[in-house]
Design a protein around this motif. Structure first.
Motif, mmCIF file in Angstrom:
data_model
loop_
_atom_site.group_PDB
_atom_site.id
_atom_site.type_symbol
_atom_site.label_atom_id
_atom_site.label_comp_id
_atom_site.label_asym_id
_atom_site.label_seq_id
_atom_site.Cartn_x
_atom_site.Cartn_y
_atom_site.Cartn_z
ATOM 1 N N TYR A 1 -24.280 -55.408 -80.380
ATOM 2 C CA TYR A 1 -24.253 -53.990 -80.019
ATOM 3 C C TYR A 1 -23.509 -53.227 -81.101
ATOM 4 C CZ TYR A 1 -25.585 -56.077 -75.619
ATOM 5 O OH TYR A 1 -26.245 -56.816 -74.662
ATOM 6 N N ALA B 1 -23.880 -51.678 -74.999
ATOM 7 C CA ALA B 1 -25.219 -51.100 -75.109
ATOM 8 C C ALA B 1 -25.176 -49.599 -74.865
ATOM 9 C CB ALA B 1 -26.155 -51.775 -74.109
ATOM 10 N N ALA B 2 -24.386 -49.166 -73.886
ATOM 11 C CA ALA B 2 -24.265 -47.737 -73.597
ATOM 12 C C ALA B 2 -23.634 -47.007 -74.772
ATOM 13 C CB ALA B 2 -23.437 -47.529 -72.338
ATOM 14 N N GLN C 1 -22.947 -54.473 -71.321
ATOM 15 C CA GLN C 1 -23.551 -53.235 -70.843
ATOM 16 C C GLN C 1 -22.820 -52.029 -71.408
ATOM 17 O OE1 GLN C 1 -23.553 -53.441 -66.563
ATOM 18 N NE2 GLN C 1 -25.018 -55.125 -66.491
ATOM 19 N N ASN D 1 -14.248 -52.525 -70.309
ATOM 20 C CA ASN D 1 -14.791 -51.680 -69.247
ATOM 21 C C ASN D 1 -13.933 -51.713 -67.997
ATOM 22 O OD1 ASN D 1 -15.233 -54.152 -68.224
ATOM 23 N ND2 ASN D 1 -17.467 -54.073 -68.218
ATOM 24 N N ALA E 1 -20.743 -59.868 -69.314
ATOM 25 C CA ALA E 1 -21.985 -59.152 -69.055
ATOM 26 C C ALA E 1 -21.726 -57.654 -68.914
ATOM 27 C CB ALA E 1 -22.657 -59.696 -67.795
ATOM 28 N N GLN E 2 -20.648 -57.291 -68.229
ATOM 29 C CA GLN E 2 -20.304 -55.883 -68.074
ATOM 30 C C GLN E 2 -19.876 -55.272 -69.408
ATOM 31 O OE1 GLN E 2 -17.875 -54.864 -64.584
ATOM 32 N NE2 GLN E 2 -18.325 -56.894 -63.755
ATOM 33 N N ARG E 3 -19.177 -56.046 -70.224
ATOM 34 C CA ARG E 3 -18.784 -55.543 -71.539
ATOM 35 C C ARG E 3 -20.011 -55.330 -72.420
ATOM 36 N NH1 ARG E 3 -14.774 -58.621 -74.697
ATOM 37 N NH2 ARG E 3 -14.372 -56.593 -75.629
#
Length: 277
Positions: free
Chosen positions: A108, A239-240, A236, A258, A232-234
């Motif tokens: 990312y 990606a944002a 995301q 996050n 997985a949340q990191r």
């Protein structure tokens, strides 16, 4: 380098597994007031540069760290992690990576995308046309005896092959998970041209068996599930952040935490290490 002690036996070890500890330990609920508003992270240990054969371990006094020639514990989990800094800034602690991958598969930032297909992740892409411009690492989560939270060790590219060999020979060839044994991580001096650096060494010193084996597997399984969720949340969040910068200007991109938490702490990857010239 992988070694195995001759005295290693599949028997009850002196390692203190968290669930088995007695005494005045506190639950997460007991610690809630102290944790409120804080983002706790794992203690991170670097593979030292310059050929120094001592780990620097943070202590209660930030100005007076502890030093040790090796670390012992159980590797609860490990995963790949890639990061790319432009040439010349890879050793600048204040410079965040332009691109980062939390699993070694998808990056990312700039250039971002699938790591296996990225030109910066190919041999010969660095300034010397020998190594990779992207830094491939392996994050280890080492639980030391008597502790509840593991320390995080970022293995640099030069230590990946010794770790791979160790895992294959000491665990996978015997159809055992890495968390089922106690390991010792040491340091070995290496030289590349005029540059001295350290390579991690690995020794298995004990195997768990019986109730101890069941306890450590259960503890590791719960930990792994939460770390995978955090990463997985990191991803995301990364990606944002990448999608916000639509014009390709990632000079100020810093992939954020996050706020996701393990029971007592959050994970911060991307720790950089000194590399041989």
């Amino acid at each position: 380098m992988y070694e195995q002690t001759n005295t290693m036996m599949e028997t009850k070890t002196a390692f203190q597994i968290p669930q088995l500890l007695d005494g005045d330990d506190f639950t997460s609920e007991d610690l809630a007031d102290d944790m409120e508003g804080l983002r706790l992270s794992f203690t991170r240990i670097k593979i030292p540069g310059g050929g120094h054969l001592q780990f620097e371990i943070p202590s209660g006094n930030p100005d007076v760290p502890d030093y040790a020639p090796y670390l012992e514990g159980v590797i609860l989990y490990s995963h790949n992690s890639n990061a790319y800094w432009p040439e010349g800034s890879e050793y600048d602690d204040d410079q965040p990576p332009l691109c980062q991958s939390f699993d070694g598969k998808v990056g990312y930032g700039e250039p971002g995308g699938t790591c296996a297909d990225c030109v910066l992740n190919q041999f010969g892409s660095d300034g010397n046309n020998k190594g990779k411009a992207c830094k491939n690492m392996r994050m280890l989560y080492l639980l030391r005896s008597g502790e509840y939270m593991p320390i995080q060790i970022a293995l640099p590219p030069t230590s990946l092959m010794p770790y791979t060999r160790f895992v294959n020979e000491a665990f996978l060839s015997r159809r055992r998970k890495v968390c089922t044994g106690v390991v010792r991580i040491g340091l070995k001096k290496a030289v590349s041209g005029s540059h001295e650096y350290c390579v991690a060494t690995f020794t298995k010193i004990a195997d768990f068996a019986g109730e101890d084996l069941a306890h450590i597997r259960a503890y590791a399984d719960g930990f792994v599930a939460q770390i995978k969720d955090i990463n997985a949340q990191r991803a995301q969040a990364g990606a944002a952040a990448s999608s916000i910068i639509g014009d390709g200007d990632v000079s100020h991109l810093e992939l954020p935490d996050n706020g996701a938490h393990f029971s007592l702490g959050a994970v911060i990857d991307g720790e950089r290490e000194e590399l041989p010239a």
